[in-house]
Design a protein around this motif. Structure first.
Motif, PDB file in Angstrom:
ATOM      1  N   TYR A 121       0.876  -1.177   0.000  1.00  0.00           N
ATOM      2  CA  TYR A 121       0.000   0.000   0.000  1.00  0.00           C
ATOM      3  C   TYR A 121       0.912   1.226   0.000  1.00  0.00           C
ATOM      4  O   TYR A 121       1.167   1.834   1.023  1.00  0.00           O
ATOM      5  CB  TYR A 121      -0.876  -0.074   1.256  1.00  0.00           C
ATOM      6  CG  TYR A 121      -1.967   0.950   1.417  1.00  0.00           C
ATOM      7  CD1 TYR A 121      -3.147   0.885   0.677  1.00  0.00           C
ATOM      8  CD2 TYR A 121      -1.858   1.956   2.369  1.00  0.00           C
ATOM      9  CE1 TYR A 121      -4.169   1.798   0.875  1.00  0.00           C
ATOM     10  CE2 TYR A 121      -2.876   2.876   2.575  1.00  0.00           C
ATOM     11  CZ  TYR A 121      -4.032   2.791   1.823  1.00  0.00           C
ATOM     12  OH  TYR A 121      -5.060   3.695   2.028  1.00  0.00           O
ATOM     13  N   ALA A 151     -10.202   3.019   3.992  1.00  0.00           N
ATOM     14  CA  ALA A 151      -9.923   1.959   4.959  1.00  0.00           C
ATOM     15  C   ALA A 151     -10.874   0.783   4.800  1.00  0.00           C
ATOM     16  O   ALA A 151     -10.471  -0.379   4.927  1.00  0.00           O
ATOM     17  CB  ALA A 151     -10.004   2.515   6.380  1.00  0.00           C
ATOM     18  N   THR A 152     -12.145   1.056   4.527  1.00  0.00           N
ATOM     19  CA  THR A 152     -13.111  -0.046   4.375  1.00  0.00           C
ATOM     20  C   THR A 152     -12.762  -0.921   3.181  1.00  0.00           C
ATOM     21  O   THR A 152     -12.881  -2.151   3.244  1.00  0.00           O
ATOM     22  CB  THR A 152     -14.532   0.517   4.211  1.00  0.00           C
ATOM     23  OG1 THR A 152     -14.523   1.513   3.167  1.00  0.00           O
ATOM     24  CG2 THR A 152     -15.019   1.156   5.503  1.00  0.00           C
ATOM     25  N   LEU A 154      -9.726  -1.257   1.843  1.00  0.00           N
ATOM     26  CA  LEU A 154      -8.501  -1.970   2.190  1.00  0.00           C
ATOM     27  C   LEU A 154      -8.820  -3.155   3.090  1.00  0.00           C
ATOM     28  O   LEU A 154      -8.247  -4.250   2.923  1.00  0.00           O
ATOM     29  CB  LEU A 154      -7.525  -1.016   2.872  1.00  0.00           C
ATOM     30  CG  LEU A 154      -6.184  -1.598   3.332  1.00  0.00           C
ATOM     31  CD1 LEU A 154      -5.436  -2.265   2.190  1.00  0.00           C
ATOM     32  CD2 LEU A 154      -5.319  -0.501   3.969  1.00  0.00           C
ATOM     33  N   ALA A 155      -9.752  -2.981   4.024  1.00  0.00           N
ATOM     34  CA  ALA A 155     -10.134  -4.072   4.928  1.00  0.00           C
ATOM     35  C   ALA A 155     -10.745  -5.239   4.165  1.00  0.00           C
ATOM     36  O   ALA A 155     -10.489  -6.412   4.484  1.00  0.00           O
ATOM     37  CB  ALA A 155     -11.122  -3.561   5.979  1.00  0.00           C
ATOM     38  N   TYR A 181      -1.344   7.815   5.063  1.00  0.00           N
ATOM     39  CA  TYR A 181      -1.746   6.419   4.915  1.00  0.00           C
ATOM     40  C   TYR A 181      -1.930   5.699   6.248  1.00  0.00           C
ATOM     41  O   TYR A 181      -2.755   4.796   6.366  1.00  0.00           O
ATOM     42  CB  TYR A 181      -0.700   5.651   4.105  1.00  0.00           C
ATOM     43  CG  TYR A 181      -0.620   5.986   2.637  1.00  0.00           C
ATOM     44  CD1 TYR A 181      -1.455   6.938   2.060  1.00  0.00           C
ATOM     45  CD2 TYR A 181       0.302   5.334   1.816  1.00  0.00           C
ATOM     46  CE1 TYR A 181      -1.362   7.236   0.714  1.00  0.00           C
ATOM     47  CE2 TYR A 181       0.400   5.622   0.470  1.00  0.00           C
ATOM     48  CZ  TYR A 181      -0.434   6.576  -0.087  1.00  0.00           C
ATOM     49  OH  TYR A 181      -0.338   6.855  -1.416  1.00  0.00           O
ATOM     50  N   LEU A 184      -5.312   5.255   7.808  1.00  0.00           N
ATOM     51  CA  LEU A 184      -6.145   4.381   6.979  1.00  0.00           C
ATOM     52  C   LEU A 184      -5.775   2.912   7.197  1.00  0.00           C
ATOM     53  O   LEU A 184      -6.649   2.038   7.287  1.00  0.00           O
ATOM     54  CB  LEU A 184      -5.977   4.754   5.503  1.00  0.00           C
ATOM     55  CG  LEU A 184      -6.420   6.169   5.108  1.00  0.00           C
ATOM     56  CD1 LEU A 184      -5.989   6.485   3.679  1.00  0.00           C
ATOM     57  CD2 LEU A 184      -7.927   6.314   5.250  1.00  0.00           C
ATOM     58  N   VAL A 185      -4.468   2.636   7.274  1.00  0.00           N
ATOM     59  CA  VAL A 185      -4.019   1.261   7.509  1.00  0.00           C
ATOM     60  C   VAL A 185      -4.474   0.780   8.881  1.00  0.00           C
ATOM     61  O   VAL A 185      -4.966  -0.350   9.037  1.00  0.00           O
ATOM     62  CB  VAL A 185      -2.483   1.168   7.382  1.00  0.00           C
ATOM     63  CG1 VAL A 185      -1.996  -0.223   7.797  1.00  0.00           C
ATOM     64  CG2 VAL A 185      -2.049   1.475   5.955  1.00  0.00           C
ATOM     65  N   GLU A 186      -4.321   1.636   9.890  1.00  0.00           N
ATOM     66  CA  GLU A 186      -4.734   1.270  11.250  1.00  0.00           C
ATOM     67  C   GLU A 186      -6.220   0.940  11.310  1.00  0.00           C
ATOM     68  O   GLU A 186      -6.629  -0.065  11.896  1.00  0.00           O
ATOM     69  CB  GLU A 186      -4.404   2.417  12.210  1.00  0.00           C
ATOM     70  CG  GLU A 186      -4.867   2.202  13.645  1.00  0.00           C
ATOM     71  CD  GLU A 186      -3.960   1.277  14.430  1.00  0.00           C
ATOM     72  OE1 GLU A 186      -4.216   1.075  15.619  1.00  0.00           O
ATOM     73  OE2 GLU A 186      -2.993   0.753  13.843  1.00  0.00           O
ATOM     74  N   LYS A 187      -7.025   1.786  10.678  1.00  0.00           N
ATOM     75  CA  LYS A 187      -8.467   1.549  10.691  1.00  0.00           C
ATOM     76  C   LYS A 187      -8.817   0.270   9.938  1.00  0.00           C
ATOM     77  O   LYS A 187      -9.670  -0.518  10.381  1.00  0.00           O
ATOM     78  CB  LYS A 187      -9.207   2.739  10.082  1.00  0.00           C
ATOM     79  CG  LYS A 187     -10.726   2.587  10.125  1.00  0.00           C
ATOM     80  CD  LYS A 187     -11.437   3.818   9.568  1.00  0.00           C
ATOM     81  CE  LYS A 187     -12.956   3.627   9.613  1.00  0.00           C
ATOM     82  NZ  LYS A 187     -13.653   4.813   9.040  1.00  0.00           N
ATOM     83  N   ALA A 188      -8.164   0.051   8.776  1.00  0.00           N
ATOM     84  CA  ALA A 188      -8.445  -1.147   7.984  1.00  0.00           C
ATOM     85  C   ALA A 188      -8.128  -2.414   8.767  1.00  0.00           C
ATOM     86  O   ALA A 188      -8.889  -3.390   8.737  1.00  0.00           O
ATOM     87  CB  ALA A 188      -7.641  -1.118   6.683  1.00  0.00           C
TER      88      ALA A 188
END
Length: 641
Positions: A121, A151-152, A154-155, A181, A184-188
């Motif tokens: 990513y 994030a959604t 990516l998840a 980024y 976004l990564v943490e949330k994903a």
């Protein structure tokens, strides 16, 4: 340049269809194998078969080590040019090999092995190339997700691919804004089902955030610094992989809302891409080849990373835009500075330049004599844009057609075999290995020349095309193989002319039905671009209570065009009536400042239609700028009032 041994295009194509074993085994000789395959194709009970069965190889070795061992280690492998930061970096094949081997060792030290998945990513920086080749080196399966994806989204990809490691950076740069980024990564990760145990972060001076200070302890995931991990890692040697082992997963939009993970193999992919560089693009050792795209898309996978390096060329990775970074001469500056031989980009990029600089004044400030061809793909190239680029650049402009699923061109003008006359609006001819048919809705061949139908490719597909859909054989079959038994359904419509040139008119769902008359939106768009004030356009079918559907046009204007909108709309309606006829019943024109597009430049036709028809819609995760949808709605409201 050794193309197809001096053979004409027709001879090469016929041989690829009548003698595929001989044809592709010869092509396979361009790759170094650990175990040489003894046959090209195994019909193993699957619909597509397996290419080069029994062969083993390593794609990273073929892209890097073999060039170094052949004495070309000092040659430039990668040029990084950031219009956003002013950074310029050049890495030789030896430099890039050293970095890839070290990062492969870092991945291995963090538990990544053959067959494990790694999500990448990253923005358009050299580390994106390093990470992809490092995965290939140790047999890990990479899945590149466009940097900045929600994030959604990516998840969803995390839960489908089940990666153990995510490789990312502190963020990316867009004109006028920074995209961080790490949040976004943490949330994903928090939204996903817990497969990710490690995140490796490449810090960027221009973007805040790092592995050391970001992670808040809300998950069990360990966050590590790229530079630290690379510095302490032992270089990893390339591992032997079977030809059919997966190299990567690349997600493309699915009709069910769940993205489809297209799987690419190692052997067929390496053979096809290496062959294409010499025979389609006429590029080989030492040539500078620039694909102005992003590694998040298939174009970036194939023609920023793998193909140029397999061929021993120099690849350019560019962080910037065709306009605004700083001006409409950005592309010409890069061509001039690095003596680019071949430029490959999307028609949208060229239309953006044309809109801002219709007279190509910026081109006069740069020497682009090194450019021998401009290749365009990703969406339909309208004839007006073709003529503008062809006349302005004075080098061949090649419209070629392919898909995420195929991974390399289906149709093209093969400059390394035989340069054919160009026909505006056509992607020229089928590439060797692709046996194309035009079928009606019942799967019957359409014999009439020039009549549009469903474009399908007779099975088996050539090497380098998709191996399947990750985790779902049924989805692979239902998406591509059931509509027309014995064929791969491309989902595009078009026709052949009397010379065997293919005209791809658009997606099959872009054919609209107006009171029983089937009309191609691509044909209508061709007409609208004939108007001298129109820069870009999209035509789509919107709901009509009487006719079922009606054609609606959405246009943007060239820079400096001052026209009365009502007069322009009337002139466009008259153009369609003159060139297509009253059957089109074309009367709706909306003039916009910008068209809604994805970051790869594709116009979001489905989303526009949903807004026009008053349907519920979701903002696509690939959209370049969500605010353009608000502009669209305001323009529609103004036209109604």
């Amino acid at each position: 340049m050794n193309g197809e041994s001096g053979a004409s295009y027709r001879e090469a194509w016929r041989r690829s269809i009548s003698s595929p074993e001989d044809f592709w085994l010869e092509a396979a000789a361009g790759i170094e194998w650990i175990t040489q395959p003894t046959s090209a194709l195994a019909v193993d009970g699957t619909a597509t078969g397996s290419w080069f069965p029994g062969g083993t190889l390593n794609t990273s070795y073929n892209a890097l080590d073999r060039h170094v061992l052949a004495g070309r280690g000092a040659h430039t492998a990668l040029i990084y040019d950031s219009a956003m930061t002013g950074t310029r970096i050049q890495l030789s094949y030896l430099d890039l090999l050293g970095r890839v081997a070290k990062f492969a060792g870092a991945l291995r030290a963090n538990g990544v092995g053959t067959g494990d998945r790694v999500i990448i990513y990253l923005p358009m920086i050299p580390e994106a190339v390093v990470a992809m080749l490092a995965c290939a080196r140790i047999g890990a399966v990479h899945s590149v997700v466009f940097g900045g994806f929600a994030a959604t989204e990516l998840a969803v990809r995390i839960d489908d691919a089940r990666p153990s490691v995510i490789v990312t950076a502190s963020g990316g740069l867009e004109p006028g804004r920074i995209v961080e980024y790490l949040p976004l990564v943490e949330k994903a990760i928090s939204l996903s089902q817990g497969s990710v145990h490690t995140v490796i972060v490449r810090d960027r001076e221009s973007v805040p955030g790092s592995a050391a200070n970001y992670h808040d302890g809300s998950t069990d995931t360990v966050w590590l610094d790229w530079a630290d991990e690379e510095a302490k890692a032992a270089p990893a040697d390339p591992v032997a992989l079977r030809s059919e082992d997966p190299l990567y997963i690349l997600y493309t939009s699915g009709t069910t809302g769940k993205p489809k993970g297209i799987i690419r193999d190692n052997g067929g992919h390496a053979v096809a891409l290496n062959w294409s560089m010499r025979n389609v693009y006429n590029v080989g050792y030492g040539d500078v080849y620039w694909t102005a795209s992003d590694v998040g898309w298939v174009v970036g996978h194939s023609y920023i990373v793998y193909a140029p390096l397999l061929a021993g060329a120099t690849t350019v990775i560019y962080e910037g835009k065709p306009i605004g970074t700083p001006d409409a001469g950005a592309f010409w500056r890069v061509v001039d500075e690095y003596k680019v031989k071949v430029l490959f980009t999307a028609p949208t990029a060229i239309r953006a330049i044309r809109r801002v600089d219709p007279d190509l004044l910026e081109l006069k400030n740069h020497d682009v004599s090194s450019l021998t061809s401009l290749f365009l793909a990703g969406e339909r190239l309208d004839p007006e844009t073709f003529h503008w680029a062809n006349d302005g650049l004075h080098c061949p402009v090649v419209d070629h057609w392919w898909q995420t699923e195929t991974g390399w061109p289906i149709c093209a003008n093969l400059l390394g075999i035989e340069e054919l006359p160009t026909k505006p609006g056509s992607a020229t001819v089928p590439v060797p290995g692709y046996d194309i048919a035009i079928l009606d809705s019942q799967g019957r061949p359409i014999e009439k020349i020039g009549k549009d139908g469903n474009i399908a490719i007779r099975l088996p597909l050539p090497p380098g095309t998709l191996l399947g859909v990750w985790g779902s054989e049924d989805r692979f079959t239902s998406s591509y193989l059931t509509a027309f038994p014995g064929y791969y359904a491309t989902g595009d419509s078009g026709h052949f002319d009397t010379d065997g040139y293919l005209f791809v008119m658009g997606r099959t769902d872009d054919v609209i039905n107006v009171a029983g008359h089937r009309l191609s939106t691509g044909s209508l768009e061709e007409v609208l671009t004939l108007h001298p004030a129109v820069a870009e356009c999209a035509v789509l079918g919107v709901h009509d209570p009487l006719k079922g559907q009606r054609a609606a046009g959405f246009v943007t204007l060239k820079a400096g065009s001052i026209v009365d909108h009502d007069v322009l709309a009337a002139e466009l309606v008259a153009l369609v009536r003159e060139n297509v006829g009253p059957v089109a019943a074309f009367r709706d024109v909306t003039i916009l400042d910008r068209l809604p597009k994805t970051r790869s430049g594709k116009i979001l036709r489905k989303t526009i239609r949903q807004i026009v028809d008053g349907e519920e819609y979701s903002i696509p995760p690939t959209i370049e700028d969500p605010t353009v949808l608000d502009d669209l709605k305001r323009a529609l409201s103004a036209s109604v009032s």
